[in-house]
Design a protein around this motif. Structure first.
Motif, mmCIF file in Angstrom:
data_model
loop_
_atom_site.group_PDB
_atom_site.id
_atom_site.type_symbol
_atom_site.label_atom_id
_atom_site.label_comp_id
_atom_site.label_asym_id
_atom_site.label_seq_id
_atom_site.Cartn_x
_atom_site.Cartn_y
_atom_site.Cartn_z
ATOM 1 N N LYS A 46 0.838 -1.203 0.000
ATOM 2 C CA LYS A 46 0.000 0.000 0.000
ATOM 3 C C LYS A 46 0.873 1.252 0.000
ATOM 4 N N GLU A 47 1.925 1.254 0.798
ATOM 5 C CA GLU A 47 2.844 2.396 0.838
ATOM 6 C C GLU A 47 3.539 2.578 -0.507
ATOM 7 N N TYR A 48 3.899 1.475 -1.129
ATOM 8 C CA TYR A 48 4.534 1.548 -2.446
ATOM 9 C C TYR A 48 3.570 2.160 -3.464
ATOM 10 N N CYS B 154 1.004 4.149 -3.023
ATOM 11 C CA CYS B 154 0.694 5.577 -2.824
ATOM 12 C C CYS B 154 1.946 6.441 -2.828
ATOM 13 N N CYS C 159 3.955 6.813 -0.446
ATOM 14 C CA CYS C 159 4.124 7.484 0.845
ATOM 15 C C CYS C 159 5.039 6.729 1.797
ATOM 16 N N GLY C 160 5.557 5.582 1.378
ATOM 17 C CA GLY C 160 6.456 4.823 2.241
ATOM 18 C C GLY C 160 7.836 5.445 2.287
ATOM 19 N N SER C 161 8.430 5.492 3.436
ATOM 20 C CA SER C 161 9.748 6.101 3.585
ATOM 21 C C SER C 161 10.822 5.285 2.888
#
Length: 118
Positions: A107-109, A111, A113-115
């Motif tokens: 999900k972070e990938y 969007c 938004c993953g650090s």
């Protein structure tokens, strides 16, 4: 990546074992799967690396090095990011069988938004 890995698994399982020769009746795997792309440097290498990671539970770095020992490959930065996610989600990107709820790293990938990705 799951679909490609499943395809390779199914293809390898569908090949019957065959004896190596009359003198050596021990059966061997009778075939393989060709994974290819335009230049064989990035896309096909990414699929082979993903397959090795999933089937042999290899770390990304180790699978990449194994493939590099056999071929001159250089997966793109975007594919390397995807392989890093593949490793984090332990080769399954979905939380549910209906494939509607992505695991956090995926999900972070998606969007951006993953650090660790982006």
């Amino acid at each position: 990546m799951s679909d490609a890995c499943d395809f390779i698994d199914n293809a390898l399982r569908s090949v019957p074992e065959q004896p190596t020769s009359k003198d050596d009746p021990q059966p061997t795997q009778g075939g393989g799967v060709l994974v290819h792309c335009g230049k064989g440097i990035s896309r096909s290498a990414t699929i082979v690396i993903a397959y090795l990671m999933r089937t042999r539970h290899m770390a990304l770095h180790d699978a990449l090095e194994m493939v590099r020992q056999m071929r001159r490959v250089k997966p793109s930065a975007a594919f390397m990011d995807q392989l890093a996610v593949w490793e984090k989600v332990e080769y399954e990107i979905w939380e549910d069988a209906g494939e509607r709820i992505p695991k956090l790293a995926y999900k972070e990938y998606l969007c951006g938004c993953g650090s660790d990705f982006g």
